[in-house]
Design an enzyme around this catalytic site. Structure first.
Site, PDB file in Angstrom:
ATOM      1  N   LYS A   6       0.803  -1.045   0.005  1.00 54.84           N
ATOM      2  CA  LYS A   6       0.003   0.024   0.073  1.00 54.84           C
ATOM      3  C   LYS A   6       0.920   1.445  -0.042  1.00 54.84           C
ATOM      4  CE  LYS A   6      -1.872  -1.759   3.694  1.00 54.84           C
ATOM      5  NZ  LYS A   6      -1.907  -3.140   3.399  1.00 54.84           N
ATOM      6  N   VAL A  36      -6.662  -3.288  -0.813  1.00 52.58           N
ATOM      7  CA  VAL A  36      -7.809  -3.397   0.193  1.00 52.58           C
ATOM      8  C   VAL A  36      -8.606  -4.365   0.012  1.00 52.58           C
ATOM      9  CG1 VAL A  36      -9.712  -1.911   0.668  1.00 52.58           C
ATOM     10  CG2 VAL A  36      -7.793  -0.601  -0.144  1.00 52.58           C
ATOM     11  N   ALA A  38      -8.033  -7.765   0.213  1.00 50.54           N
ATOM     12  CA  ALA A  38      -7.314  -8.884  -0.155  1.00 50.54           C
ATOM     13  C   ALA A  38      -7.684  -9.607  -1.559  1.00 50.54           C
ATOM     14  CB  ALA A  38      -7.464 -10.377   0.724  1.00 50.54           C
ATOM     15  N   LEU A  40     -10.962  -9.483  -2.487  1.00 51.11           N
ATOM     16  CA  LEU A  40     -12.501  -8.888  -2.836  1.00 51.11           C
ATOM     17  C   LEU A  40     -12.299  -7.800  -3.842  1.00 51.11           C
ATOM     18  CD1 LEU A  40     -13.530  -8.436   0.964  1.00 51.11           C
ATOM     19  CD2 LEU A  40     -14.233 -10.430  -0.544  1.00 51.11           C
ATOM     20  N   GLY A  91      -2.427 -16.194  11.979  1.00 52.32           N
ATOM     21  CA  GLY A  91      -1.557 -15.506  11.006  1.00 52.32           C
ATOM     22  C   GLY A  91      -2.196 -14.260  10.470  1.00 52.32           C
ATOM     23  N   GLU A  94       0.437  -8.691  12.580  1.00 59.07           N
ATOM     24  CA  GLU A  94       1.679  -8.376  12.195  1.00 59.07           C
ATOM     25  C   GLU A  94       2.394  -9.433  13.459  1.00 59.07           C
ATOM     26  OE1 GLU A  94       3.140  -6.738   9.971  1.00 59.07           O
ATOM     27  OE2 GLU A  94       1.421  -6.279   8.913  1.00 59.07           O
ATOM     28  N   ASP A 105      -2.961   0.961   9.440  1.00 65.44           N
ATOM     29  CA  ASP A 105      -3.379   0.137   8.028  1.00 65.44           C
ATOM     30  C   ASP A 105      -4.720   0.375   7.740  1.00 65.44           C
ATOM     31  OD1 ASP A 105      -2.353  -1.934   6.437  1.00 65.44           O
ATOM     32  OD2 ASP A 105      -4.139  -3.114   7.224  1.00 65.44           O
ATOM     33  N   LYS A 109      -5.866   2.123   4.102  1.00 68.15           N
ATOM     34  CA  LYS A 109      -6.756   1.268   3.111  1.00 68.15           C
ATOM     35  C   LYS A 109      -7.805   2.406   2.731  1.00 68.15           C
ATOM     36  CE  LYS A 109      -5.837  -3.301   4.580  1.00 68.15           C
ATOM     37  NZ  LYS A 109      -6.399  -4.429   5.482  1.00 68.15           N
ATOM     38  N   GLY A 221      -5.153 -12.863   5.347  1.00 66.51           N
ATOM     39  CA  GLY A 221      -4.652 -14.265   5.049  1.00 66.51           C
ATOM     40  C   GLY A 221      -3.857 -14.215   3.866  1.00 66.51           C
TER      41      GLY A 221
END
Length: 239
Positions: A6, A36, A38, A40, A91, A94, A105, A109, A221
């Protein structure tokens, strides 16, 4: 160029515009749909709306799969510290989950979505409302820092429950103003039944979507991000 980073899209607005000018002038495709949500189709949905000549008037969103998972778990009765540890084990976070908890974050986004909608905004223009005391982010011992948050979040959750609401970390944009923070959402809100690590974005536009267009699905993920990058590669090769 295809990237999930990003950074380039959240530097100054002038850099953001010049990057696109350079891409166009040199015939270099620049795809970043995984910035933004993943895999989608959030960024592509906004691009389509803008290319159709419509104007995005309102954005409301849950943009962190990590925070979505954490607060969905908290709403289900799990202590905040335990929810963060669970997110770590999957997972989603961070290495130091406080990087996720501070909300930077999510701010990045939201900034990307606002810019994709055609609005000139800088990161410092986004109001980021803190829901945790600053000392927690300065604590060296991570476990101690997380457990210090339990009582704070429990109080917020209890108050929300009294109102028949749940807690969610929401990003908003409307009329040139952007805001991010922990909010109570009522049972009739479209985000109320969010589950797992889902992201959700509600887009209200001037013409096409007076009733909001909603995009929802898993937002965190490695597998989902890899899927989105692969889609960008396939589109790039076709073009």
């Amino acid at each position: 160029m295809i990237t999930s980073s990003k950074v380039a899209n959240t530097l100054s607005f002038d850099f953001y515009k010049n990057l696109r000018i350079a891409s166009s002038q040199n015939g270099a495709e620049f795809r970043y749909s995984t910035n933004v949500g993943a895999a989608l189709p959030i960024i592509d949905s906004i691009k389509s709306i803008v290319h159709n000549g419509d104007t995005i008037e309102r954005i409301e969103a849950v943009l962190s799969g990590t925070l979505s998972f954490i607060f969905n778990s908290v709403n289900a009765g799990m202590p905040f510290s335990k929810a963060v540890q669970e997110a770590q084990s999957h997972g989603y976070t961070e290495p130091d989950p406080r990087i996720d908890l501070v909300g930077t974050d999510v701010g990045r986004k939201l900034l990307i979505l606002i810019r994709e909608a055609g609005c000139r905004l800088e990161m410092e223009d986004i109001v980021m409302e803190s829901y945790l005391p600053e000392k927690i982010f300065k604590e060296v011992d991570l476990d101690k820092a997380l457990h210090q948050t339990d009582e704070i979040i429990d109080q917020k959750k209890a108050l929300a429950n009294q109102h028949g609401s749940s807690l969610m970390y929401i990003a908003r944009y409307e009329s040139g103003r952007a805001h991010i923070g922990l909010e109570e959402i009522s049972s009739d809100h479209p985000f109320f039944h969010l589950s797992g690590n889902d992201n959700i974005v509600s887009l209200t536009t001037h013409s096409l979507y007076r009733q909001p267009l909603i995009v929802r699905g898993g937002g965190a993920g490695a597998r989902l991000t890899a899927s989105g990058i692969f889609t960008d590669i396939c589109i790039y090769r076709i073009q």
